[in-house]
Enzyme design. Structure first.
Site, PDB file in Angstrom:
ATOM      1  N   ASP A  10       1.715   4.039  -1.537  1.00 42.99           N
ATOM      2  CA  ASP A  10       0.652   3.444  -2.362  1.00 42.99           C
ATOM      3  C   ASP A  10      -0.513   3.071  -1.448  1.00 42.99           C
ATOM      4  O   ASP A  10      -0.340   2.946  -0.226  1.00 42.99           O
ATOM      5  CB  ASP A  10       1.150   2.198  -3.105  1.00 42.99           C
ATOM      6  CG  ASP A  10       0.077   1.617  -4.026  1.00 42.99           C
ATOM      7  OD1 ASP A  10      -0.516   2.384  -4.812  1.00 42.99           O
ATOM      8  OD2 ASP A  10      -0.201   0.405  -3.952  1.00 42.99           O
ATOM      9  N   SER A  11      -1.670   2.861  -2.038  1.00 47.49           N
ATOM     10  CA  SER A  11      -2.823   2.394  -1.271  1.00 47.49           C
ATOM     11  C   SER A  11      -2.565   1.010  -0.681  1.00 47.49           C
ATOM     12  O   SER A  11      -3.209   0.623   0.284  1.00 47.49           O
ATOM     13  CB  SER A  11      -4.050   2.345  -2.176  1.00 47.49           C
ATOM     14  OG  SER A  11      -3.802   1.441  -3.235  1.00 47.49           O
ATOM     15  N   CYS A  73       1.234   5.596  -6.857  1.00 50.57           N
ATOM     16  CA  CYS A  73      -0.131   5.114  -7.057  1.00 50.57           C
ATOM     17  C   CYS A  73      -0.780   6.055  -8.064  1.00 50.57           C
ATOM     18  O   CYS A  73      -0.797   7.279  -7.851  1.00 50.57           O
ATOM     19  CB  CYS A  73      -0.871   5.158  -5.725  1.00 50.57           C
ATOM     20  SG  CYS A  73      -2.638   4.807  -5.845  1.00 50.57           S
ATOM     21  N   GLU A 158      -4.498  -7.677  -4.708  1.00 55.33           N
ATOM     22  CA  GLU A 158      -4.371  -7.526  -3.240  1.00 55.33           C
ATOM     23  C   GLU A 158      -4.659  -8.854  -2.532  1.00 55.33           C
ATOM     24  O   GLU A 158      -4.100  -9.136  -1.486  1.00 55.33           O
ATOM     25  CB  GLU A 158      -5.326  -6.441  -2.713  1.00 55.33           C
ATOM     26  CG  GLU A 158      -4.892  -5.005  -2.999  1.00 55.33           C
ATOM     27  CD  GLU A 158      -3.863  -4.444  -1.993  1.00 55.33           C
ATOM     28  OE1 GLU A 158      -4.055  -4.581  -0.781  1.00 55.33           O
ATOM     29  OE2 GLU A 158      -2.861  -3.879  -2.453  1.00 55.33           O
ATOM     30  N   CYS A 192      -1.568   1.421 -13.438  1.00 55.73           N
ATOM     31  CA  CYS A 192      -1.888   1.093 -12.046  1.00 55.73           C
ATOM     32  C   CYS A 192      -0.706   0.270 -11.563  1.00 55.73           C
ATOM     33  O   CYS A 192      -0.310  -0.705 -12.230  1.00 55.73           O
ATOM     34  CB  CYS A 192      -3.169   0.279 -11.951  1.00 55.73           C
ATOM     35  SG  CYS A 192      -3.460  -0.344 -10.271  1.00 55.73           S
ATOM     36  N   HIS A 194      -0.363  -1.817  -9.360  1.00 59.62           N
ATOM     37  CA  HIS A 194      -0.642  -3.222  -9.015  1.00 59.62           C
ATOM     38  C   HIS A 194      -0.523  -4.150 -10.235  1.00 59.62           C
ATOM     39  O   HIS A 194      -0.326  -5.351 -10.081  1.00 59.62           O
ATOM     40  CB  HIS A 194      -2.070  -3.371  -8.477  1.00 59.62           C
ATOM     41  CG  HIS A 194      -2.234  -2.967  -7.054  1.00 59.62           C
ATOM     42  ND1 HIS A 194      -2.142  -1.668  -6.633  1.00 59.62           N
ATOM     43  CD2 HIS A 194      -2.496  -3.699  -5.940  1.00 59.62           C
ATOM     44  CE1 HIS A 194      -2.353  -1.627  -5.317  1.00 59.62           C
ATOM     45  NE2 HIS A 194      -2.575  -2.846  -4.885  1.00 59.62           N
TER      46      HIS A 194
HETATM   47  N1  DGL Z   1      -1.817   0.985  -7.195  1.00 63.28           N
HETATM   48  C1  DGL Z   1      -2.875   1.938  -7.377  1.00 63.28           C
HETATM   49  C2  DGL Z   1      -2.734   2.654  -8.702  1.00 63.28           C
HETATM   50  O1  DGL Z   1      -1.641   2.723  -9.236  1.00 63.28           O
HETATM   51  C3  DGL Z   1      -4.231   1.403  -7.267  1.00 63.28           C
HETATM   52  C4  DGL Z   1      -4.887   1.049  -6.323  1.00 63.28           C
HETATM   53  C5  DGL Z   1      -6.195   1.117  -5.716  1.00 63.28           C
HETATM   54  O2  DGL Z   1      -7.250   1.021  -6.332  1.00 63.28           O
HETATM   55  O3  DGL Z   1      -6.076   1.258  -4.543  1.00 63.28           O
HETATM   56  O4  DGL Z   1      -3.703   3.176  -9.193  1.00 63.28           O
END
Ligand code: DGL
Length: 273
Positions: A10-11, A73, A158, A192, A194
């Site tokens: 993931d990012s 992600c 984050e 997402c 997150h």
């Molecule tokens: N967790 C990432 C997703 O599922 C998103 C993150 C980001 O913007 O870095 O899209």
């Protein structure tokens, strides 16, 4: 004995919400998680940048011995996965596989709605790609997909502010915009990884007739089925139940936040890209 773990990417922290479900369902395998926290969020970045960053991390997993990588992600799945599968993998190693989170979600999301209208919350990159609309319509023709970009939410998560009032303010604003797109939306997908950290705020604001779906268990079940269908891949993955975590940022910060996402203690190492 060489280790051949499943890579999970993931990012930043978001993929840990997916990894948590995968580890609970398939505890026997070895895993490596990489969070590219130093360059997160990806969501507002152009397609080409998301693709380059994701490819770089996929190559790291391969160097670490992973035969299979899960892009946990949505932003990277929407913007990089196809190019990696079609253009890069054949040149790097035909035997390795990279899978994402959009297709497993698109395959089942239509089963959650009674009205046929689904709301998608995601990053700008995910929404702009239109991947959810395209993929879901393949499995559920006639379904109506309404998308809402929520650019502030990954920053909030984050930063560890998901329980604060500011999180509620933005969640309410984005949900109001999403639900105003169609009166009969009865299902909202957190597209997402997150956003499950914002579940409490999201549930507080949604009307009782609208249910919210997150991806962790969906992706874990889909991975289990994939491994059943692909014994040639399954047999390559080593089975010591080990988990390694890497971040491109500070491991101290990562471990503190990651524990909340992952649900148990995380000890990470630094990955220099
Ligand atoms: N967790 C990432 C997703 O599922 C998103 C993150 C980001 O913007 O870095 O899209």
């Amino acid at each position: 004995m060489a280790s051949h773990p499943i890579g999970i990417f993931d990012s930043g922290y978001g993929g840990l919400t997916v990894f948590r479900s995968i580890a609970a369902r398939l505890p026997q395998y070895d895993y490596i998680y990489i969070g590219d926290n130093a360059r997160a969020p990806y969501g507002y970045r152009p397609f080409e940048t998301i693709y380059q960053y994701t490819l770089e991390c996929v190559k790291e997993f391969f160097k670490m011995g992973c035969p299979l990588v899960i892009i946990a992600c949505n932003t990277a799945s929407a913007n990089a996965l196809r190019a990696i599968q079609q253009n890069d993998l054949p040149a790097i190693d035909e035997g390795r596989r990279v899978l994402g989170v959009i297709r497993p979600s698109a395959e089942v999301i239509g089963n959650y709605t009674k009205t046929g209208s689904i709301g998608i919350m995601g990053t700008i990159g995910t929404v702009k790609s239109n991947a959810y609309k395209i993929e879901t319509e393949k499995f559920f023709p006639g379904i109506r997909i309404y998308q809402q970009a929520c650019p502030m939410l990954v920053h909030i998560v984050e930063n560890g502010d998901y329980d604060k009032d500011i999180a509620g303010t933005y969640v309410n604003m984005y949900l109001d915009e999403l639900l105003s797109k169609a009166q009969d939306i009865d299902t909202v997908l957190l597209a997402c990884t997150h956003y499950p950290l914002l579940m409490k705020k999201i549930k507080e604001h949604l009307p009782p007739n609208v249910s919210v779906v997150s991806q962790g268990d969906i992706v874990a079940e889909s991975l289990e089925h994939y491994l059943q269908r692909h014994p040639e891949m399954e047999s390559r993955i080593t089975r010591n139940g080990s988990m390694q975590f890497y971040t491109t940022e500070s491991p101290v910060d990562f471990d503190e936040h990651a524990t909340i996402f992952f649900g148990s203690e995380v000890k990470s190492g630094h990955l220099q890209l």
